[in-house]
Design an enzyme around this catalytic site. Structure first.
Site, PDB file in Angstrom:
ATOM      1  N   SER A   1       0.681  -1.154   0.112  1.00  0.00           N
ATOM      2  CA  SER A   1       0.084  -0.114   0.154  1.00  0.00           C
ATOM      3  C   SER A   1       0.980   1.193   0.064  1.00  0.00           C
ATOM      4  O   SER A   1       1.541   1.526  -0.967  1.00  0.00           O
ATOM      5  CB  SER A   1      -0.917   0.028   1.026  1.00  0.00           C
ATOM      6  OG  SER A   1      -1.831   1.086   0.957  1.00  0.00           O
ATOM      7  N   HIS A   2       0.654   1.928   1.224  1.00  0.00           N
ATOM      8  CA  HIS A   2       1.296   3.445   1.183  1.00  0.00           C
ATOM      9  C   HIS A   2       2.642   3.275   1.492  1.00  0.00           C
ATOM     10  O   HIS A   2       3.317   4.212   1.589  1.00  0.00           O
ATOM     11  CB  HIS A   2       0.631   4.318   1.972  1.00  0.00           C
ATOM     12  CG  HIS A   2       0.135   3.449   3.363  1.00  0.00           C
ATOM     13  ND1 HIS A   2      -0.734   2.641   3.480  1.00  0.00           N
ATOM     14  CD2 HIS A   2       0.498   3.816   4.446  1.00  0.00           C
ATOM     15  CE1 HIS A   2      -1.050   2.124   4.602  1.00  0.00           C
ATOM     16  NE2 HIS A   2       0.097   2.849   5.262  1.00  0.00           N
TER      17      HIS A   2
ATOM     18  N   ASP B   1      -1.982   6.765  -3.191  1.00  0.00           N
ATOM     19  CA  ASP B   1      -0.919   6.194  -2.620  1.00  0.00           C
ATOM     20  C   ASP B   1      -0.301   5.026  -3.510  1.00  0.00           C
ATOM     21  O   ASP B   1      -0.843   4.821  -4.759  1.00  0.00           O
ATOM     22  CB  ASP B   1      -1.223   5.402  -1.360  1.00  0.00           C
ATOM     23  CG  ASP B   1      -2.334   4.261  -1.521  1.00  0.00           C
ATOM     24  OD1 ASP B   1      -2.911   4.343  -2.561  1.00  0.00           O
ATOM     25  OD2 ASP B   1      -2.261   3.409  -0.658  1.00  0.00           O
TER      26      ASP B   1
ATOM     27  N   ASP C   1      -0.623   1.671  -3.826  1.00  0.00           N
ATOM     28  CA  ASP C   1      -1.665   1.022  -4.957  1.00  0.00           C
ATOM     29  C   ASP C   1      -3.076   1.581  -5.435  1.00  0.00           C
ATOM     30  O   ASP C   1      -3.895   1.079  -5.779  1.00  0.00           O
ATOM     31  CB  ASP C   1      -1.724  -0.395  -4.117  1.00  0.00           C
ATOM     32  CG  ASP C   1      -2.653  -0.054  -2.689  1.00  0.00           C
ATOM     33  OD1 ASP C   1      -2.504   1.163  -2.276  1.00  0.00           O
ATOM     34  OD2 ASP C   1      -3.240  -0.996  -2.394  1.00  0.00           O
TER      35      ASP C   1
ATOM     36  N   ASP D   1      -5.497   3.194  -3.633  1.00  0.00           N
ATOM     37  CA  ASP D   1      -6.696   3.160  -2.705  1.00  0.00           C
ATOM     38  C   ASP D   1      -7.046   4.557  -1.958  1.00  0.00           C
ATOM     39  O   ASP D   1      -7.873   4.770  -1.530  1.00  0.00           O
ATOM     40  CB  ASP D   1      -6.972   1.915  -2.052  1.00  0.00           C
ATOM     41  CG  ASP D   1      -5.801   1.244  -1.210  1.00  0.00           C
ATOM     42  OD1 ASP D   1      -4.827   2.169  -1.036  1.00  0.00           O
ATOM     43  OD2 ASP D   1      -6.088   0.412  -0.423  1.00  0.00           O
ATOM     44  N   ARG D   2      -5.846   4.980  -1.623  1.00  0.00           N
ATOM     45  CA  ARG D   2      -5.951   6.214  -0.725  1.00  0.00           C
ATOM     46  C   ARG D   2      -5.972   7.500  -1.560  1.00  0.00           C
ATOM     47  O   ARG D   2      -5.453   7.656  -2.815  1.00  0.00           O
ATOM     48  CB  ARG D   2      -4.785   6.229   0.151  1.00  0.00           C
ATOM     49  CG  ARG D   2      -4.594   5.205   1.197  1.00  0.00           C
ATOM     50  CD  ARG D   2      -3.433   5.487   2.235  1.00  0.00           C
ATOM     51  NE  ARG D   2      -3.657   4.516   3.008  1.00  0.00           N
ATOM     52  CZ  ARG D   2      -3.057   4.836   4.410  1.00  0.00           C
ATOM     53  NH1 ARG D   2      -2.540   5.616   4.806  1.00  0.00           N
ATOM     54  NH2 ARG D   2      -3.343   3.626   5.298  1.00  0.00           N
TER      55      ARG D   2
ATOM     56  N   LYS E   1     -11.322   0.861  -1.017  1.00  0.00           N
ATOM     57  CA  LYS E   1     -11.510   2.223  -1.158  1.00  0.00           C
ATOM     58  C   LYS E   1     -10.836   2.632  -2.511  1.00  0.00           C
ATOM     59  O   LYS E   1     -10.072   1.749  -3.345  1.00  0.00           O
ATOM     60  CB  LYS E   1     -10.601   2.903  -0.052  1.00  0.00           C
ATOM     61  CG  LYS E   1      -9.349   2.207   0.444  1.00  0.00           C
ATOM     62  CD  LYS E   1      -8.817   3.024   1.552  1.00  0.00           C
ATOM     63  CE  LYS E   1      -7.557   2.409   1.932  1.00  0.00           C
ATOM     64  NZ  LYS E   1      -7.480   1.504   3.079  1.00  0.00           N
TER      65      LYS E   1
HETATM   66  C1  G1P Z   1      -3.824   1.666   8.318  1.00  0.00           C
HETATM   67  C2  G1P Z   1      -5.264   2.756   8.600  1.00  0.00           C
HETATM   68  C3  G1P Z   1      -6.531   2.019   8.099  1.00  0.00           C
HETATM   69  C4  G1P Z   1      -6.282   1.419   6.687  1.00  0.00           C
HETATM   70  C5  G1P Z   1      -5.120   0.763   6.539  1.00  0.00           C
HETATM   71  C6  G1P Z   1      -4.910   0.026   5.162  1.00  0.00           C
HETATM   72  O1  G1P Z   1      -3.969   0.783   8.974  1.00  0.00           O
HETATM   73  O2  G1P Z   1      -5.088   3.316   9.694  1.00  0.00           O
HETATM   74  O3  G1P Z   1      -7.346   2.987   8.168  1.00  0.00           O
HETATM   75  O4  G1P Z   1      -7.405   0.611   6.467  1.00  0.00           O
HETATM   76  O5  G1P Z   1      -3.977   1.342   7.088  1.00  0.00           O
HETATM   77  O6  G1P Z   1      -4.669   1.047   4.171  1.00  0.00           O
HETATM   78  P1  G1P Z   1      -3.344   0.528  10.378  1.00  0.00           P
HETATM   79  O7  G1P Z   1      -2.094   0.721  10.404  1.00  0.00           O
HETATM   80  O8  G1P Z   1      -3.869   1.862  11.371  1.00  0.00           O
HETATM   81  O9  G1P Z   1      -3.920  -0.848  10.788  1.00  0.00           O
HETATM   82 ZN    ZN Z   2      -3.242   1.455  -0.298  1.00  0.00          ZN
END
Ligand code: G1P
Ligand code: ZN
Length: 539
Positions: free
Chosen positions: A112-113, A276, A278, A280-281, A375
């Protein structure tokens, strides 16, 4: 050609908030990806006739891992794989491809991010036929399987060429390499008023979209520049790179600095956005103006009538417990369903499938709707552009008018990173034990109204999940504490602070939350136990 390889278990293959996420060097260990994938295949069971989608955000090791997955799927008897060209598929596009093809699930290779590269992170997200990530009881079963795995199956063949769109066969399995962008674009055209947005750009409206050298570059160039007519160069950092060019591809005020600096400069575009790793953000900016994700969810929900796909009505809306309560007031005003779930998009899936909600969002820069089960960063950007095109108002105007109508939830998240796991676990456990004694206690202007763990009872599958601790004050202010479930090493304590004001809507969030931050530290003992007096990341 099918080889059965002996292996021994890794003890750390438990999935977190969104799939398995580890340091790249951990994932590089021989057998690591193989053990995890074979455990999934074992838990699914009979794979004859099954179809899966495979792609990723293009980060370091994507190309190697995808070949392993393809060869293992074939060896395990999967009938067909739909694979993104060159191994690319964004998370939202992947969800759409699963749903559109009635596939049995999919694997998106992404952390992801989180940063990529050999010193960054790698990850695998597993979705089922809903197009959303598997529920916890399935990931728990997979984890149990990873602890006892002794062999995996793989087709002993050369790598598959994923550069050309078309069909091929591997060990009796069909592989369809597809353009990962086409279906996604088609879906967006069906949801939004592309003509209105085209006219907006024709009138001279300017935007900057920062793809952060990650997967959304090709999607954004096609949609914003080629189809909607944003001027060439509106999309920046659009070539996906294995290490994201050194960027931390998390679209927020800290990591999307280049975009934020531009949007707060004299040369700013009318509209700014970033996605981000991938896809989704999303982050939404106006000229010298930042929209918090919690407010963005509330504003999109309040303006559903401008969007062709939603104009006949929406079912309801949901947010994660840690997200601010902005959208709750909108749900009340529109008299639609409202739900609060644990952190993680998978908790929205049942609510969408059972038509309880249409929109959902999280404070962590995630917004989406029931068009898919993840998302969707570009969806949120198009939603904003569609509202701007329909109303002729700027981002700042839309947001400020929203606050005038509903009041404002000042909201900031404070992350304490790199905390020792045991210290973090003990801190949360001790805090939970102390919470009930805090009720009715006064801290300056704030009186604790209620305090306890957040427990979600899913109305569809009846499962119960505990996630985070919430302290509510008499004036509606809240402090939420939770441990991150997406880190790849150490623990991160997240503290989410919110304060509502009906009339006082133009103040600085951090200033409005100074006192609550002090109370949050006092109650949790974070400074004493971690040695940290300030958060590492404030968003
Ligand atoms: C984090 C974000 C959460 C999101 C997830 C995946 O998770 O807080 O809202 O769904 O990344 O993108 P966390 O690291 O808080 O468990
Ligand atoms: Zn992501």
């Amino acid at each position: 050609m099918i080889k059965v390889v002996s292996t021994s278990p890794f003890s750390d293959q438990k999935m977190g908030t969104a799939g398995l996420r580890r340091k790249s060097k951990v994932v590089l260990q021989p057998g690591y990806v193989e053990n995890f994938m074979q455990s999934i295949f074992n838990v699914i069971g009979n794979l004859q006739g099954k179809v899966f989608v495979v792609g990723g955000d293009g980060r370091y090791y994507n190309d190697v891992a995808i070949q392993k997955i393809i060869k293992m799927a074939a060896a395990n008897g999967v009938s067909r794989l739909i694979v993104g060209q060159n191994g690319f598929i964004s998370t939202p596009a992947g969800s759409n491809i699963i749903l559109k093809n009635h596939a049995d699930g999919g694997f998106i290779l992404s952390a992801s991010h989180n940063p990529g590269g050999i010193d960054g992170d790698f990850g695998i997200k597993y979705s089922n036929h809903t197009g959303g990530q598997i529920p916890s009881f399935v990931s728990d079963a997979i984890y149990q399987e990873t602890l006892k795995i002794s062999e995996y199956k793989i087709c002993d063949v050369p790598d598959v060429d994923l550069s050309q769109i078309g069909h091929q066969e591997l060990c009796g399995m069909q592989i369809d390499v597809i353009d990962p962008v086409n279906d996604y674009v088609e879906m967006m055209e069906q949801i939004f008023d592309f003509t209105a947005i085209k006219n907006l750009f024709k009138s001279g409206f300017t935007m900057r979209f920062d793809a952060m050298n990650a997967v959304t570059g090709p999607y954004a160039v096609r949609i914003f520049e080629e189809i909607l007519g944003a001027s060439k160069g509106s999309v920046v950092n659009y070539v996906p790179l294995p290490d994201f060019g050194g960027l931390h591809p998390d679209p927020n005020m800290v990591y999307a600095k280049e975009l934020v600096d531009f949007m707060f400069s004299d040369d700013a575009a009318d509209f700014g956005a970033a996605n981000d790793g991938d896809g989704d953000r999303n982050m939404i900016l106006g000229k010298s103006f930042f929209v918090t994700p919690s407010d963005s969810l509330a504003i999109l929900t309040d303006n559903f009538q401008y969007i062709p796909a939603y104009k006949n009505g929406i079912y309801g809306v949901a947010k994660s417990a840690a997200t601010s309560t902005s959208v709750e007031r909108v749900a009340k005003a529109h008299n639609i369903g409202y739900y609060e779930v644990p952190t993680g998009w998978k908790y929205f899936v049942n609510l969408m499938d059972s038509k309880r909600i249409t929109f959902c969002g999280e404070e962590s820069f995630g917004t989406g709707s029931a068009h898919i089960r993840e998302k969707d960063g570009i969806w949120a950007v198009l939603f904003w552009l569609n509202i701007i095109a329909a109303t002729g108002k700027s981002v700042a105007q839309i947001t400020e008018e929203h606050w005038q109508k509903y009041g404002r939830s000042y909201y900031v998240r404070f992350d304490f990173e790199g905390v020792d796991g045991t210290i973090a676990d003990n801190l949360m456990a001790d805090l939970e034990n102390r919470l009930s004694a805090l009720v009715n206690k006064r801290y300056g202007d704030y009186i604790v109204a209620d305090a306890g763990a957040f427990v979600y009872n899913d109305p569809v599958d009846k499962s119960s999940t505990k996630n985070g601790l919430i302290v509510r004050f008499a004036d509606g202010s809240r402090i939420v504490y939770r441990l991150s479930g997406t880190g790849s090493s150490g623990a991160t304590i997240r503290v989410y602070i919110e304060r509502y004001s009906k009339e006082d809507i133009k103040r600085e969030p951090l200033q409005m939350l100074t006192e609550l931050f002090k109370i949050a530290m006092l109650i949790s003992e974070i400074p004493e136990r971690t040695g940290k007096h300030q958060a590492d990341v404030v968003t």
